[in-house]
Design an enzyme around this catalytic site. Structure first.
Site, PDB file in Angstrom:
ATOM      1  N   MET A   1      35.598  92.805  41.457  1.00  0.00           N
ATOM      2  CA  MET A   1      35.822  91.875  40.255  1.00  0.00           C
ATOM      3  C   MET A   1      37.348  91.147  40.843  1.00  0.00           C
ATOM      4  O   MET A   1      37.634  90.837  41.940  1.00  0.00           O
ATOM      5  CB  MET A   1      36.172  92.762  39.052  1.00  0.00           C
ATOM      6  CG  MET A   1      34.995  92.920  38.332  1.00  0.00           C
ATOM      7  SD  MET A   1      34.326  91.435  37.757  1.00  0.00           S
ATOM      8  CE  MET A   1      34.358  91.766  35.983  1.00  0.00           C
ATOM      9  N   CYS A   2      38.282  91.282  39.968  1.00  0.00           N
ATOM     10  CA  CYS A   2      39.761  90.694  40.042  1.00  0.00           C
ATOM     11  C   CYS A   2      39.571  89.418  39.901  1.00  0.00           C
ATOM     12  O   CYS A   2      38.665  88.878  39.698  1.00  0.00           O
ATOM     13  CB  CYS A   2      40.228  90.737  41.785  1.00  0.00           C
ATOM     14  SG  CYS A   2      40.462  92.411  42.260  1.00  0.00           S
TER      15      CYS A   2
END
Lengths: 300, 223
Positions: A1-2
């Site tokens: 993610m991020c």
């Protein structure tokens, strides 16, 4: 993610609102990265032989004024410092190598997280809104900001492992993705004299670009070469003194969207981070192509 | 017509309302790039989204007509069964992924992997598509009025891909096919139902060379 976000204000009259416009962008990416958050802001450029350093320490009570006074006395230079929570912005006219060596020797617990004429970097463990508030960024004015919300996959959740990572004077990098050849690359970069604070893959990408730029490559050339030498998934946003650049890996594994109006240009992992900007509904919006450098500002 | 303000009532309320709808015309305002807007609809609904939508918009659609007046994020009309989804702007990656039926129209460009693993849907793109579009496509039609990126139709099974512009490269087991009268007829109908002003005769057709899987031509009618 991020989640990664970037905003450059073309319209000068909006610049006093930079921090306020950027906050919802970073905040919206909370669900993509609740572990830590960080921003790079370009503001208050220093002039002449002065250089601005972003410093960080684990303890908010660190004696920053004492550090600045000692530097002025021992390096026989001008020095001033402003503490902002766990970070401090040091401005001095001492030679850059002197400052780096002196900090390492005299204040080994202090991390030098960025330097340049206008770049300031702030990053901490925690939710983006909390981090933003700690550093008083809502009222910030400036030309542009890039930011990152981290969901850690490759290394520990620490302040040092948070983005952005500096890559040279007024240059820094945020990254969504994960690199698969960072251990081997780190060994090679260490042989070239680069030092690492973490086991983080993005720090390796930042060090890689630092070395290329130090060897004389333009940022554009460094990014072109990164496409060859970095293996893995990435959407990068690189902050520069005059704007930012966006680069995705050859199969565009990680999301990215770009948007532009007459007043601003923005990048984000998802459009919802851009939706709160004024005029976003009628902005030109598109997805950046793989292995293509998109840049606003000078990449020389 | 009923207006649903997504920022006021929230995504769950919007989707619950649409999924149990009795009225047949709805407008969703302030989508703000939110995810999974107008998903799982079934029935003769006509839904307009005023603004840009996020990921997985109009997924699993059955019978409904959904129009997005703006751009959409990843996976628009994912796993659609029937109905129509129209996007007036651009679409991000994996538009129409795994969709079984219905018509997906993207008036602008679609990004990479458009029609990945499509299973019977018709997709008409007014602009261009990114790399790996039609990857592992199994059935249906992918119509591209602009250009196609790298590796078009990689590992394709039995879908038709029509391209009017250039193709950067064909993927494994994808080849150009003859454009017969039946294909011209089918493509003309598709372009008409998508309201696209394009001449079917200016397209080329691509499909599977059928060398990558255990396929027997005698069974072609079963696919």
């Amino acid at each position: 993610m991020c989640g990664i976000v970037g905003l450059y204000l073309k319209n000068e009259s909006l610049r006093p609102q930079l921090g306020r416009l950027f906050q919802p962008m970073l905040s919206e990416m909370k669900s993509r990265g609740p572990d830590s958050a960080g921003v790079a802001i370009y503001r208050n450029p220093v002039t002449g032989s002065e250089v601005k350093y972003s410093l960080a320490h684990d303890h908010a009570q660190y004696q920053w004024q004492q550090l600045s006074d000692e530097l002025a006395e021992q390096a026989k230079c001008k020095s001033r410092i402003q503490q902002i929570d766990t970070h401090a912005i040091l401005v001095t006219d001492a030679p850059e190598k002197t400052v780096r060596d002196w900090l390492k020797e005299q204040h080994p617990g202090v991390r030098l997280v960025g330097s340049g004429s206008s770049l300031e970097i702030f990053k901490e463990v925690g939710l983006p809104d909390d981090v933003y508030e700690r550093f008083g960024l809502e009222s910030a004015n400036g030309t542009h900001m890039i930011g990152h919300t981290r969901m850690a996959t490759e290394s520990a959740v620490t302040t040092a492992g948070s983005h952005p990572f500096a890559t040279g004077a007024d240059l820094c990098l945020v990254h969504n993705g994960s690199l698969s050849n960072h251990n081997r690359l780190r060994e090679e970069l260490e042989k070239s004299g680069l030092e690492f604070q973490t086991e983080n893959d993005t720090e390796v990408a930042a060090a890689y670009m630092t070395l290329k730029i130090r060897e004389g490559a333009s940022l554009r050339a460094a990014l072109d070469q990164a496409l060859v030498d970095l293996d893995g998934f990435y959407t990068f946003c690189v902050g520069t003194e005059t704007g930012f650049a966006v680069l995705r890996d050859p199969i565009a594994c990680k999301h990215a969207v770009l948007a532009e109006t007459e007043d601003w240009v923005a990048m984000a992992t998802e459009y919802r981070a851009i939706a709160t900007l004024p005029g976003s509904n009628t902005a030109s919006i598109w997805e950046p192509k793989p292995q293509t450098i998109y840049a606003w500002g000078d990449l020389s | 017509m009923t207006t649903l303000d997504l920022q006021t009532i929230g995504l769950r309320e919007v989707n619950t309302t649409l999924q149990s709808a009795e009225l047949n015309r709805y407008t969703i305002t302030n989508p703000m790039g939110g995810h999974a807007i107008a998903c799982g609809l079934q029935g003769n609904l006509d839904v307009t989204i005023e603004g840009h939508a996020g990921f997985y918009c109009a997924g699993m659609n059955k019978d409904a007509t959904v129009t997005v007046q703006g751009h959409v994020g990843v996976g628009v009309a994912e796993n659609m069964m029937s109905g129509t989804v129209r996007v007036t702007g651009n679409a991000s990656q994996s538009a129409g992924a795994t969709a079984h039926g219905g018509l997906l129209i993207i008036e602008g460009d679609a990004s990479s992997r458009c029609g990945i693993s499509m299973k019977g849907v018709d997709i008409v793109v007014g602009g261009s598509v990114g790399h790996m579009s039609g990857f592992m496509a199994q059935a249906g039609n992918l119509v591209i009025c602009g250009d196609a990126g790298e590796a078009l139709g990689d590992s394709i099974y039995e879908a038709n891909i029509y391209v009017r512009g250039s193709v950067e490269s064909l993927g494994a087991d994808c080849e150009e096919k003859t454009m017969d009268a039946e294909h011209l007829d089918a493509l003309s109908k598709l372009l008409k139902s998508a309201n696209m002003d394009a001449d079917a005769g200016s397209f080329k057709r691509y499909g599977s060379a059928r060398t990558l899987y255990n396929f027997h031509p005698d069974n072609a009618g079963d696919y």
